[in-house]
Design an enzyme around this catalytic site. Structure first.
Site, PDB file in Angstrom:
ATOM      1  N   GLN A  10       0.828  -1.205   0.000  1.00 21.75           N
ATOM      2  CA  GLN A  10       0.000   0.000   0.000  1.00 21.75           C
ATOM      3  C   GLN A  10       0.866   1.260   0.000  1.00 21.75           C
ATOM      4  OE1 GLN A  10      -3.248  -2.007   2.890  1.00 21.75           O
ATOM      5  NE2 GLN A  10      -3.630   0.150   2.582  1.00 21.75           N
ATOM      6  N   ARG A  46      -9.315  -0.304   7.462  1.00 25.39           N
ATOM      7  CA  ARG A  46     -10.258   0.608   6.825  1.00 25.39           C
ATOM      8  C   ARG A  46     -10.568   1.801   7.724  1.00 25.39           C
ATOM      9  NH1 ARG A  46     -14.168  -1.152   2.199  1.00 25.39           N
ATOM     10  NH2 ARG A  46     -14.692   0.904   1.461  1.00 25.39           N
ATOM     11  N   CYS A  47      -9.527   2.377   8.287  1.00 21.63           N
ATOM     12  CA  CYS A  47      -9.735   3.578   9.083  1.00 21.63           C
ATOM     13  C   CYS A  47      -8.414   4.307   9.172  1.00 21.63           C
ATOM     14  CB  CYS A  47     -10.270   3.246  10.467  1.00 21.63           C
ATOM     15  SG  CYS A  47      -9.037   2.895  11.707  1.00 21.63           S
ATOM     16  N   GLU A  93     -13.119   5.281   4.223  1.00 20.81           N
ATOM     17  CA  GLU A  93     -13.124   4.639   5.527  1.00 20.81           C
ATOM     18  C   GLU A  93     -14.280   5.085   6.408  1.00 20.81           C
ATOM     19  OE1 GLU A  93      -9.143   5.793   6.283  1.00 20.81           O
ATOM     20  OE2 GLU A  93      -8.336   4.031   5.289  1.00 20.81           O
TER      21      GLU A  93
END
Ligand code: FES
Ligand code: FES
Lengths: 164, 808
Positions: free
Chosen positions: B239, B386-387, B762
């Protein structure tokens, strides 16, 4: 290591013949031996459906089929569903309705959906959700996948009617 | 003919910001032509596979690799002893700790990497893994962080000085050998005083369980050392490809220009693919040793057991209010289970991420937060699933505390939120725990949401249901879950955000081709977010060339400008801003070219959609296409040929997306089965670049929230065995369990972002988890429940009902 086995199968309409250990998994046969990398590996335990192909007219998870079991079979993968100039209705519907994000589940999803629509050409939303429950997606929340499949069904039915 | 083309037509032709542009990525993905890391095949490529520890805590007495090495097709078996001469048996973590690459004398969690087998194919590698003989001596196991802080069992002897003293960790003093850090924010004394003297105080302890991002594609890489040219190419599920290049260079000593890191298509990330894992290091070493390329791909069990868990926060809260419900103070204490190594992926100065956003969307005058990090015998990780860096934990905490306070006050939870929201006129708002919220209009969003779901009607229906239940007419209860969240994303300003010393700016480089098409390269990397589609839309609006004529490329460190990658919803806030800024540089040069061509002064032309026109004489213009060509074929005095720009964007602040969610759930008291009847999600992510993609992100994020709230967990037994290591036990919802979501929005642009965008990927996860959880808790509120922990699987819900005496 075990003795190799003489395997014959048809993949996306092409005859294939090779020697392989019987324990080789069909997903590896496809991806590594035949360079058909559309079907993916998400779990190798039959849970995710990323490896879904059609074998002898049925949806199967190719991570849980030994190549020995696939001997003599007829296999279709995402690569056999449409061509760049002649896409399958589902391939267009998934793009049109944003039925994919990272794309990792997509080949398995579309391959499974194509079979589902053969089995049940006019499914309800519930039937689509149930019929697709063997294919996991981590990105889309399924809403647009369901929408894509229902739209494809409608389109295929309309085309059939027009032809009749 | 030409006159008939309206300005609107020209805008539409660009496919710029705000339109539902179809994704350019989809052609390859729908045809099975994506190129993911496992699709890479190089001549003579070998496969790596790990021998992993079955124990959670054990000393390694011996490793015998001879039987494995004797297998035909096995090329090498690496252990820590092989890596030690290279100094690679340990590696630095993103959190300032270090981590064993291969077990160095002991193991600290089940599944830890012990040896790395390299073989001709993956079957041979798997066979050989079975033949590596490791002798272990098991040690006492610590899986409870509270116990770990009291125990005599030392997990990390390497962090204790010879005289028994404890040297400071990366984040200051440590108070026990199994303690990692204490992080404090806010006014401790003042907050204690406010709360102790308050008329109304609500207290609650809650556990945000350990879970895992579990993207459908696991982690993996292909390392290829070209010994002739001395160049290392590393493909992988990264990522943050640029950061990986720098890390590989720092730990391997290979100069950075000799390393090329490529992130190909990535099958979802959600935070799992931010870190640097043992598999990457071992594959690089194996490729250097063997001189051929080496592939390593995790299987699902390895993925769930070893790379990148999320959450695992034990939180204790106190919140005080006036009898009318005005909040006066908030206290939050966290015990954070970090596993055997501290490998959390947070900006360096934030050992608990942005947990200090835990005052949420409310105007809370005084607050205090303390987080203690603890070592246990669990896998390392602590990624932002996802945050944005622990925002999920923070929002869950405050949104549960609000519900508990509402119970204490005997007040409606929606009203309690409303009277405490930060008001529109208070922005930019300085929070008690140190953030400056850039913008918001919470009341408008909340009213819109409550109206959309007929909130009063829902409460009336719920009250009636309770009556019917008590009268024995139904066995189903109804929960109304509320959540209002404020995210903090887009890390971040270089002045306070870095990872391993690398400032968290991001970048975009644009080249306009002579015929008016373009390529733009960014420091980020898409994992399904559709960057190739949306960044082209931003550019189309900025530079007046059609999005369809703009190629977006990311992920190749040899060609893309340096950037910190994609996680924490930072792509749009940071790289999106860089894209707009680079576009504006292009436009500035285009303006000079246009003025030259039109024979007027620079200031006498203005940009209009796809052209520069003479002010007051719109019929005199040069299109961007014409300008692009001129840039390459005219000798313009004082202007260099070509049309290119690059921007490195250091954001002045974070962005603060927010939203209002409502979940209506029916719960079968006898089976614990939940049925989500309705889910309404209003998101405000500022300027909306592509509504279709935003909606898709919301659907996906909500589904991951549903998973976490209702069943997904990484659970351990007392021996440190992972109980949820396959997709049989680790809950990933199917199409069958997931509802249809209603999406809605308001638009409050970010005042400091060049296009006003805030990021959205997110938000639905961050806001969704407490919403689902609040629905479950709310269903039982009438029967005296204050709080029950997630994940709310059927068994736990049944148990809650049973404990409340609802089974007769
Ligand atoms: S890889 Fe076959 S079902 Fe997951
Ligand atoms: S699109 Fe990513 S898993 Fe389905």
């Amino acid at each position: 290591m075990t003795d190799k086995m003489h395997i014959k199968m048809t993949v996306n309409g092409q005859a294939q013949e090779f020697l392989a250990e019987p324990r080789e998994l069909l997903i590896h046969t496809l991806r590594e031996r035949l360079d058909i990398t559309g079907p993916h590996i998400g779990c190798e335990t039959s849970h995710c459906g990323a490896c879904t192909v059609t074998m002898n007219g049925k949806s199967v998870k190719s991570c849980t089929v030994f190549v020995a079991q696939a001997n003599g079979s007829d296999v279709t993968t995402i690569e056999g569903l449409g061509t760049p100039d002649n896409l399958h209705v589902l391939q267009m519907a998934f793009k049109e309705h944003h039925g994919l994000q990272c794309g990792f589940c997509t080949p398995g999803m579309i391959t499974r959906a194509s079979k589902l629509l053969e089995e049940n050409p006019s499914p309800t939303e519930e039937e689509v959700r149930f019929g697709m429950a063997g294919n996991l997606c981590r990105c889309t929340g399924y809403q647009n996948i369901v929408k894509s499949i229902l739209a494809a069904a409608a389109e295929m039915n309309a085309a059939k009617e027009a032809a009749e | 003919m030409k006159d008939e083309i309206t300005r609107e037509d020209r805008v539409d032709a660009l496919g710029g910001m705000g339109c539902k542009r179809k994704r350019v990525e989809d052609a390859r993905f729908t045809q099975g032509k994506g190129k993911y890391v496992d699709d890479i095949k190089l001549p003579g490529m070998l496969f790596g596979d790990f021998v992993r520890s079955p124990y959670a805590h054990a000393r390694i007495k011996s490793i015998d690799t001879s039987a494995a090495l004797a297998v035909d097709g096995v090329v090498a078996v690496l252990t820590a002893d092989d890596l030690r001469p290279l100094g690679l048996h340990w590696m630095p973590t993103l959190a300032g700790d270090k981590q064993m690459v291969l077990a160095d004398g002991k193991v600290l969690f089940q599944g830890q990497e012990v040896a790395y087998v390299v073989a001709r194919d993956r079957y041979i590698a798997a066979d050989a893994v079975e033949l590596v003989e490791v002798e272990y001596e098991d040690l006492p196991v610590l899986v409870d962080p509270f116990e770990a802080l009291k125990s005599d069992v030392v997990l990390r002897e390497d962090l204790v000085a010879e005289d028994g003293s404890l040297p400071d960790g990366a984040h200051g003093p440590r108070k026990h050998p199994n303690h990692i850090f204490t992080w404090e924010v806010g006014e401790k004394e003042a907050t204690a005083q406010v709360i102790d003297s308050a008329e109304i105080v609500a207290e609650e302890s809650m556990y945000y369980h350990r879970t895992h991002p579990c993207p459908l594609e696991t982690c993996g890489c292909v390392a290829s050392m070209d010994k002739v040219n001395g160049k290392l190419t590393l493909w992988g599920t990264f990522q943050a490809p640029h950061a990986i290049r720098t890390i590989v260079s720092l730990i391997s000593g290979i100069e950075e220009h000799n390393i090329r890191v490529i992130s190909p298509d990535i099958g979802g990330g959600f935070g799992n693919k931010v870190g640097a894992y043992a598999g990457y290091v071992c594959s690089v070493v194996a490729s250097i040793v063997t001189g051929v390329s080496v592939k390593w791909i995790e299987d699902r069990m390895e993925n769930l057991m070893t790379t990148a868990f999320a959450r695992d926060y034990w939180m204790k809260g106190r919140i005080s209010a006036t009898p009318e419900g005005k909040i006066t103070g908030l206290w939050c204490e966290v015990t954070a289970d970090h596993g055997g190594f501290d490998a959390c992926a947070d900006p360096t100065k934030f050992p608990a991420g942005f947990m200090n956003i835990c005052t949420g969307s409310y105007d809370i005058p005084t607050a205090y937060l303390a987080v203690d990090g603890v070592y246990t015998n669990k896998a390392p990780g602590g990624v932002s699933y996802r945050c944005s860096f622990r925002v999920t934990e923070a929002v869950y905490f405050i949104e549960r505390m609000i519900e508990v306070l509402a119970i204490e006050l005997n007040m409606d939870a929606a009203e309690l939120r409303r009277i405490n929201f930060i008001r529109k006129d208070q922005f930019p708002y300085q929070s008690a725990l140190g953030w400056e919220y850039d913008s918001g209009d919470y009341h408008t969003a909340w009213d819109k949401a409550l109206k959309a779901v007929d909130y009063d009607g829902l409460r009336a229906e719920q009250a009636q249901r309770v009556e019917e239940f008590k009268a024995g007419k139904t066995r189903k209860l109804m929960g109304v879950g509320l959540s209002f969240f404020t995210e903090i994303v887009g890390a971040g300003p270089v002045k306070n955000c870095d990872i391993l010393g690398l400032g968290m700016f991001d970048s975009c480089e644009i080249r306009i081709h002579p015929t008016g098409s373009a390529i733009a390269r960014l420091g980020t990397i898409s994992q399904g977010q559709g960057h190739a589609t949306t960044f082209a839309q931003i550019l189309a609006s900025e530079i007046g060339l059609p999005a369809d004529s703009i190629t977006i490329e990311e992920g190749d460190t040899d060609t893309a400008p340096y950037g910190l990658g994609t996680y924490g919803s930072r792509s749009t806030p940071v790289a999106g801003a860089a894209t707009a800024m680079a576009g504006r540089k292009i436009r500035a040069k285009a303006q000079m070219i246009a003025a030259y061509l039109l024979e007027v002064h620079d200031d006498d032309v203005e940009f209009d959609v796809d052209r520069f026109a003479v002010k007051g004489a719109p019929e005199k213009f040069k299109t961007m296409k014409e300008i692009a060509f001129a840039a390459y074929n005219q000798a313009i005095p004082g202007i260099e040929p070509g049309l290119e720009a690059v921007s490195y964007y250091d954001p002045p602040n974070m962005t603060y997306p927010f939203g209002a969610y409502v979940c209506v759930m029916d719960i079968d008291v006898d089976t614990g089965v939940t049925d989500i009847r309705r889910f309404y999600a209003l998101d405000d992510c500022g300027t909306r670049i592509n509504p279709m993609i935003i909606e898709g992100q919301v659907h996906g994020g909500l589904t991951e929230a549903l998973a976490v709230a209702l069943g997904q967990e990484i659970a351990y037994d007392d021996m440190g065995n992972v109980k949820t290591g396959t997709l049989m036990d680790f809950f990933l919802p199917t199409a069958w369990e997931v509802p249809n979501y209603e999406t809605d929005y308001t638009v409050t642009p970010s005042p400091h972002h060049p296009i006003g965008a805030k990021g959205v990927g997110e938000s639905p996860h961050v806001g969704g988890v407490p919403c689902f959880s609040n629905a479950v808790n709310d269903a039982f509120r009438a029967f005296g429940l204050r709080h029950t922990n997630m994940p709310h699987d059927h068994w736990r819900i049944w148990k809650t009902a049973n404990d409340l005496g609802l089974h007769g």
